[in-house]
Design a protein around this motif. Structure first.
Motif, PDB file in Angstrom:
ATOM      1  N   PHE A 197       0.760  -1.159   0.093  1.00 34.65           N
ATOM      2  CA  PHE A 197       0.003   0.061   0.140  1.00 34.65           C
ATOM      3  C   PHE A 197       0.729   1.275   0.021  1.00 34.65           C
ATOM      4  O   PHE A 197       0.558   2.306  -0.599  1.00 34.65           O
ATOM      5  CB  PHE A 197      -1.036   0.088   1.217  1.00 34.65           C
ATOM      6  CG  PHE A 197      -2.252  -0.996   1.274  1.00 34.65           C
ATOM      7  CD1 PHE A 197      -3.399  -0.612   0.403  1.00 34.65           C
ATOM      8  CD2 PHE A 197      -2.089  -2.299   1.616  1.00 34.65           C
ATOM      9  CE1 PHE A 197      -4.359  -1.284   0.277  1.00 34.65           C
ATOM     10  CE2 PHE A 197      -3.097  -2.932   1.864  1.00 34.65           C
ATOM     11  CZ  PHE A 197      -4.394  -2.565   1.090  1.00 34.65           C
ATOM     12  N   LEU A 198       1.930   1.356   0.563  1.00 33.12           N
ATOM     13  CA  LEU A 198       2.857   2.440   0.709  1.00 33.12           C
ATOM     14  C   LEU A 198       4.117   2.584   0.270  1.00 33.12           C
ATOM     15  O   LEU A 198       4.689   3.728   0.363  1.00 33.12           O
ATOM     16  CB  LEU A 198       2.888   2.647   2.319  1.00 33.12           C
ATOM     17  CG  LEU A 198       1.591   3.007   3.063  1.00 33.12           C
ATOM     18  CD1 LEU A 198       1.841   3.204   4.597  1.00 33.12           C
ATOM     19  CD2 LEU A 198       0.647   4.120   2.548  1.00 33.12           C
ATOM     20  N   SER A 199       4.760   1.524  -0.386  1.00 30.21           N
ATOM     21  CA  SER A 199       5.837   1.290  -0.691  1.00 30.21           C
ATOM     22  C   SER A 199       6.185   0.899  -2.246  1.00 30.21           C
ATOM     23  O   SER A 199       6.976   0.136  -2.384  1.00 30.21           O
ATOM     24  CB  SER A 199       6.784   0.580   0.332  1.00 30.21           C
ATOM     25  OG  SER A 199       8.193   0.660  -0.035  1.00 30.21           O
ATOM     26  N   GLY A 200       5.487   1.456  -3.197  1.00 27.12           N
ATOM     27  CA  GLY A 200       5.359   1.313  -4.419  1.00 27.12           C
ATOM     28  C   GLY A 200       4.860  -0.086  -5.005  1.00 27.12           C
ATOM     29  O   GLY A 200       5.382  -0.718  -6.032  1.00 27.12           O
ATOM     30  N   GLY A 201       4.030  -0.571  -4.203  1.00 23.11           N
ATOM     31  CA  GLY A 201       3.320  -1.933  -4.564  1.00 23.11           C
ATOM     32  C   GLY A 201       2.059  -1.629  -5.553  1.00 23.11           C
ATOM     33  O   GLY A 201       2.387  -0.836  -6.562  1.00 23.11           O
ATOM     34  N   SER A 202       0.929  -1.916  -5.114  1.00 25.43           N
ATOM     35  CA  SER A 202      -0.171  -1.632  -6.217  1.00 25.43           C
ATOM     36  C   SER A 202      -0.790  -0.332  -5.992  1.00 25.43           C
ATOM     37  O   SER A 202      -1.790   0.216  -6.832  1.00 25.43           O
ATOM     38  CB  SER A 202      -1.240  -2.885  -6.017  1.00 25.43           C
ATOM     39  OG  SER A 202      -0.612  -3.984  -6.034  1.00 25.43           O
ATOM     40  N   PHE A 203      -0.495   0.569  -4.866  1.00 22.96           N
ATOM     41  CA  PHE A 203      -1.269   1.652  -4.634  1.00 22.96           C
ATOM     42  C   PHE A 203      -0.055   2.858  -4.621  1.00 22.96           C
ATOM     43  O   PHE A 203       0.240   3.227  -5.696  1.00 22.96           O
ATOM     44  CB  PHE A 203      -1.733   1.530  -3.390  1.00 22.96           C
ATOM     45  CG  PHE A 203      -2.771   0.578  -3.342  1.00 22.96           C
ATOM     46  CD1 PHE A 203      -4.153   0.886  -3.602  1.00 22.96           C
ATOM     47  CD2 PHE A 203      -2.612  -0.789  -3.251  1.00 22.96           C
ATOM     48  CE1 PHE A 203      -5.128  -0.198  -3.902  1.00 22.96           C
ATOM     49  CE2 PHE A 203      -3.629  -1.892  -2.987  1.00 22.96           C
ATOM     50  CZ  PHE A 203      -4.963  -1.173  -3.244  1.00 22.96           C
ATOM     51  N   LEU A 204       0.243   3.223  -3.208  1.00 20.15           N
ATOM     52  CA  LEU A 204       1.042   4.396  -3.280  1.00 20.15           C
ATOM     53  C   LEU A 204       2.672   4.051  -3.267  1.00 20.15           C
ATOM     54  O   LEU A 204       3.154   3.002  -2.774  1.00 20.15           O
ATOM     55  CB  LEU A 204       0.603   5.313  -1.909  1.00 20.15           C
ATOM     56  CG  LEU A 204      -0.742   5.537  -1.767  1.00 20.15           C
ATOM     57  CD1 LEU A 204      -1.072   6.463  -0.506  1.00 20.15           C
ATOM     58  CD2 LEU A 204      -1.127   6.551  -2.917  1.00 20.15           C
TER      59      LEU A 204
END
Length: 371
Positions: A197-204
């Motif tokens: 979620f926060l480290s360049g995965g599928s979201f931010l």
């Protein structure tokens, strides 16, 4: 108190000796030691790895390999798995290089003699002294351990006290629900979720995924270095805090509730003391003893073992990863060197805990009890 401290310090010696002896026996009995690993690599024709580990050049190992292939019947009774067909002289050289040409009891006493001088030897596979490896990895593990323990205590103690005071209220119910959910989620699973979620995965893509500092660390000024360090350490610490604060919060709550129900609290309130003065002037000192008792175990757990998977997920090269790799590779100098330092550090922390008891509650007297 001085005599108690001296007795505890003297007890460290047999404790360390016993722990080292038990682990030495277990590790030595385990298959897949360094000699067997070299044999496996040679038979797999992994010449580069063999050269690095055995300390020989490529030509030497190549010649050994050639000798092995042409002398298949030179060894039929070796104690090492997979050594059939190898030159016995080469096996003997490997044993001498790793110190296995001596009996186990002699190796153990040599190790103890060196440890008295804080000489932990050199890693079999990394080509560096064990103490240098530990010093190199220490900043990462200390960062994770200190930040996690500090934040856990800063959250858990006030939250536990408030839950004890407002036991049965809506606040107590919904915070207990959040605590149960946090406790049920393993730290490594929460870390993966943070990465997604926060480290360049599928979201931010807000936080970095690798390392404790950026590649341009040296070129940053002191303020930018602080921000960069905090930027990198945020997600690993949050992952460990989520899994760590639940137990301490409930421990604090139960400890305070147990003290609040005692007669001296009712007596203090009957004398007209305010609830705040009763809580922090009388209850706090008694209730915090059990909380403080768990500090060494909590710190050691985060520092040396609890952060292993977190170090892997966020590519943090710390002590947990070092110890894990050394056990897998049978890197005995690293295994026993880290074990010695971890145990010594833990025993000293337990002594510091006892001294903290006295600071919080001067009525405690360790001089009058047996150690």
């Amino acid at each position: 108190m001085l005599s108690y401290i001296i007795r505890r310090l003297l007890l460290i010696i047999p404790t360390l000796l016993g722990i080292l002896l038990i682990n030495f026996i277990i590790v030595q009995a385990a298959p897949g030691g360094p000699v067997e690993q070299i044999i496996s690599q040679i038979k797999g024709h992994n010449i580069d790895s063999t050269s690095r580990i055995a300390g020989t050049d490529k030509g030497d190992v190549s010649s050994q390999s050639t000798g092995i292939q042409t002398n298949q019947s030179s060894d039929t009774s070796s104690k090492y798995r997979g050594s059939q067909g190898l030159d016995p002289e080469f096996i003997a050289e490997l044993e001498k290089y790793y110190g296995f040409d001596k009996p186990a009891y002699e190796r153990f006493f040599i190790m103890l003699k060196n440890y008295l001088k804080f000489d932990f030897g050199e890693s079999y596979f990394k080509g560096k002294k064990v103490i240098d490896l530990i010093i190199d990895k220490m900043p990462v593990s200390i960062s994770l351990g200190l930040w996690t323990t500090l934040i856990v205590y800063l959250i858990s103690i006030p939250l536990g006290i408030k839950k004890a005071v407002r036991d049965g209220s809506e606040f107590d119910i919904w915070t207990s629900t959040a605590i149960i959910i946090g406790y049920a989620i393993p730290s490594f699973l929460f870390a993966i979720a943070l990465v997604v979620f926060l480290s360049g995965g599928s979201f931010l893509d807000i936080f970095p995924l690798r390392g404790l500092t950026s590649s341009n660390w040296e070129s940053l000024n002191w303020f930018e270095k602080i921000l960069d360090y905090l930027w990198h350490i945020t997600l690993p610490v949050v992952s460990l805090v989520i899994a760590g604060f639940a137990t301490l919060t409930m421990l604090t709550k139960n400890s305070f509730m147990d003290e609040i129900s005692k007669l001296y609290v009712s007596t203090a309130k009957a004398k007209g003391l305010s609830e705040k003065k009763v809580l922090y002037g009388h209850v706090f000192r008694n209730a915090m003893l059990i909380v403080i008792a768990g500090f060494p175990a909590a710190f050691i757990s985060v520092l040396f073992t609890g952060a292993l998977l977190i170090e892997v997920i966020f590519s943090l090269d710390g002590l947990g990863l070092l110890g894990y790799e050394s056990v897998l590779n049978r890197d005995y100098p690293v295994v026993f060197g880290t074990l010695f330092i971890f145990t010594l550090f833990g025993l000293i922390l337990h002594l510091i805990t006892d001294l903290t008891y006295v600071v919080i509650d001067p009525r405690i007297d360790f001089e009058t009890r047996d150690t």
